[in-house]
Enzyme design. Sequence first.
Site, mmCIF file in Angstrom:
data_model
loop_
_atom_site.group_PDB
_atom_site.id
_atom_site.type_symbol
_atom_site.label_atom_id
_atom_site.label_comp_id
_atom_site.label_asym_id
_atom_site.label_seq_id
_atom_site.Cartn_x
_atom_site.Cartn_y
_atom_site.Cartn_z
ATOM 1 N N ILE A 163 0.834 -1.211 0.000
ATOM 2 C CA ILE A 163 0.000 0.000 0.000
ATOM 3 C C ILE A 163 0.869 1.262 0.000
ATOM 4 C CG2 ILE A 163 -1.761 1.284 1.281
ATOM 5 C CD1 ILE A 163 -2.789 -1.480 2.304
ATOM 6 N N ARG A 241 -3.565 1.354 10.766
ATOM 7 C CA ARG A 241 -4.225 0.850 11.972
ATOM 8 C C ARG A 241 -4.230 1.965 13.008
ATOM 9 N NH1 ARG A 241 -6.140 -2.434 9.282
ATOM 10 N NH2 ARG A 241 -6.112 -4.697 9.462
ATOM 11 N N ASP A 265 -8.596 7.169 8.875
ATOM 12 C CA ASP A 265 -9.594 6.167 8.464
ATOM 13 C C ASP A 265 -9.680 5.079 9.525
ATOM 14 O OD1 ASP A 265 -11.436 4.947 6.584
ATOM 15 O OD2 ASP A 265 -9.873 3.456 6.206
ATOM 16 N N GLU A 270 -11.507 1.940 17.746
ATOM 17 C CA GLU A 270 -12.614 1.865 16.779
ATOM 18 C C GLU A 270 -13.519 0.648 16.970
ATOM 19 O OE1 GLU A 270 -10.172 1.568 13.138
ATOM 20 O OE2 GLU A 270 -11.007 -0.433 12.826
ATOM 21 N N HIS A 302 -12.970 3.341 8.642
ATOM 22 C CA HIS A 302 -12.188 2.186 8.152
ATOM 23 C C HIS A 302 -12.758 1.677 6.818
ATOM 24 C CE1 HIS A 302 -9.312 -1.086 9.820
ATOM 25 N NE2 HIS A 302 -9.259 -1.072 8.510
HETATM 26 P P1 NAI Z 1 2.742 -4.877 3.684
HETATM 27 O O1 NAI Z 1 3.062 -6.002 4.590
HETATM 28 O O2 NAI Z 1 2.856 -5.064 2.206
HETATM 29 O O3 NAI Z 1 3.651 -3.612 4.076
HETATM 30 C C1 NAI Z 1 3.898 -3.200 5.384
HETATM 31 C C2 NAI Z 1 5.281 -2.557 5.389
HETATM 32 O O4 NAI Z 1 5.494 -1.976 6.672
HETATM 33 C C3 NAI Z 1 6.425 -3.556 5.141
HETATM 34 O O5 NAI Z 1 7.234 -3.111 4.079
HETATM 35 C C4 NAI Z 1 7.169 -3.568 6.458
HETATM 36 O O6 NAI Z 1 8.565 -3.772 6.300
HETATM 37 C C5 NAI Z 1 6.870 -2.154 6.961
HETATM 38 N N1 NAI Z 1 7.181 -1.963 8.366
HETATM 39 C C6 NAI Z 1 7.260 -2.890 9.355
HETATM 40 N N2 NAI Z 1 7.644 -2.292 10.500
HETATM 41 C C7 NAI Z 1 7.811 -0.977 10.230
HETATM 42 C C8 NAI Z 1 8.205 0.144 11.000
HETATM 43 N N3 NAI Z 1 8.536 0.031 12.306
HETATM 44 N N4 NAI Z 1 8.259 1.357 10.402
HETATM 45 C C9 NAI Z 1 7.958 1.487 9.094
HETATM 46 N N5 NAI Z 1 7.589 0.460 8.311
HETATM 47 C C10 NAI Z 1 7.513 -0.762 8.872
HETATM 48 O O7 NAI Z 1 1.288 -4.405 4.103
HETATM 49 P P2 NAI Z 1 0.258 -3.548 3.218
HETATM 50 O O8 NAI Z 1 -0.589 -4.454 2.412
HETATM 51 O O9 NAI Z 1 0.973 -2.441 2.546
HETATM 52 O O10 NAI Z 1 -0.687 -2.971 4.378
HETATM 53 C C11 NAI Z 1 -0.202 -2.022 5.319
HETATM 54 C C12 NAI Z 1 -1.203 -1.881 6.441
HETATM 55 O O11 NAI Z 1 -2.392 -1.272 5.924
HETATM 56 C C13 NAI Z 1 -1.708 -3.225 7.016
HETATM 57 O O12 NAI Z 1 -0.867 -3.650 8.055
HETATM 58 C C14 NAI Z 1 -3.066 -2.901 7.515
HETATM 59 O O13 NAI Z 1 -2.962 -2.617 8.895
HETATM 60 C C15 NAI Z 1 -3.471 -1.629 6.756
HETATM 61 N N6 NAI Z 1 -4.658 -1.793 5.931
HETATM 62 C C16 NAI Z 1 -5.710 -0.906 6.097
HETATM 63 C C17 NAI Z 1 -6.860 -1.003 5.320
HETATM 64 C C18 NAI Z 1 -7.999 -0.029 5.450
HETATM 65 O O14 NAI Z 1 -9.088 -0.289 4.915
HETATM 66 N N7 NAI Z 1 -7.846 1.102 6.107
HETATM 67 C C19 NAI Z 1 -6.987 -2.086 4.338
HETATM 68 C C20 NAI Z 1 -5.812 -2.928 4.195
HETATM 69 C C21 NAI Z 1 -4.698 -2.787 4.991
#
Ligand code: NAI
Length: 351
Positions: A163, A241, A265, A270, A302
């Site tokens: 994302i 989150r 969001d 929540e 959300h």
């Molecule tokens: P992803 O796993 O592809 O990317 C997460 C990234 O965060 C990884 O590159 C990881 O190395 C990095 N990360 C880990 N620890 C970190 C830190 N201390 N500081 C900075 N970066 C760090 O996950 P994706 O698919 O990109 O999703 C990200 C988040 O988005 C999910 O964990 C989920 O909580 C949230 N999300 C929210 C949605 C919504 O509707 N609002 C829908 C889908 C996901």
Amino acid sequence: MKLAVFSSKPYDKRYLNAVADAKTPSGSDAIELTHFDFPLTPETLALVPDHADAVCVFVNDHLPASAIATLAREKGLKLILLRCAGFNNVDLAAAAEHGVEVANVPSYSPEAVAEFAAALVQTLNRMTHKAYNRVREGNFALDGLLGRTLHNKTVGVVGTGKIGLAMAKIMKGFGCRILAYDPFENDELKQIGDYTSLGRLLSESDIITLHCPLMDSTRHIINASSLARTKRGALLVNTSRGGLVDTKALIGSLKTGHLRGVALDVYEEEGSLFYDDHSSKIIHDDVLMRLMTFPNAIVTGHQAFFTEEALTEIADTTITSLLQFKKDGKCDYSLIKKAKEGSKAEPVRKP
Ligand code: NAI
């Protein structure tokens, strides 16, 4: 096969049932879905039907170690399917200990979430939500709607996974300079932006957008001291989150006028509010209500993921995982396997 779906909304039922019917049209292999509109929590465990092959949960269901132990021992549960990417609400160590498989939907249209984050940036920056209301009341004055041109501004992306990368590409398209922070660097991101420390990202960014998962190490990554490091007049957007942001500290920062605006969001408390209609009830969360009094704060429920394409992918992956588990006793998107394999690599930068 019996699948008990918790926190189920009409759209979950529609999309999951359609995919289940399409993948197992009839006969003894048919998937029997039972939908519950309340979340699966330690208080509702007893309602998991006996002989359910799996439960399907969402972001605000809550399965701590004690709940998983009960489900495994008393219900014989073998599989938990998260129909979302984040998995901070399920105790994976406890699931592994009790032989319960846990699978998520690691990627369902990351662009859907990134596009919504970009929409929040635009709304905050150009105040289109206020303009809409004004014009409907015959008020065509512009005073109070002054925004800033995004071109050449610096966007700080915290977390450059699927994302975060999609968001960086969108903001690059606006002509922004991209700064990024992630302990694990992404080569594709390096083609459009620069990795830096979290401290420098906070102090140089005009817009800060959060895309890292919620873990112990990232809880309140935005707190009083990190907010103090941000540039005066910065915008903060969180579509990841709620627990990433210390909301009370955020309110403190908004009160001083330090931040120009914030769009959330997701919200750390929540669980008891989001996804339900509370419009005719008294809301007792004083922190959220205080946050929503600020003219420069936007809160959405959300919904960043909420597109037709994402719901289709979520339903498809969830039902596929169920069928894989039935056939092979494991899932491609097993979080237990991923946890066992450990981290991808050593972090190359520290916060
Ligand atoms: P992803 O796993 O592809 O990317 C997460 C990234 O965060 C990884 O590159 C990881 O190395 C990095 N990360 C880990 N620890 C970190 C830190 N201390 N500081 C900075 N970066 C760090 O996950 P994706 O698919 O990109 O999703 C990200 C988040 O988005 C999910 O964990 C989920 O909580 C949230 N999300 C929210 C949605 C919504 O509707 N609002 C829908 C889908 C996901």
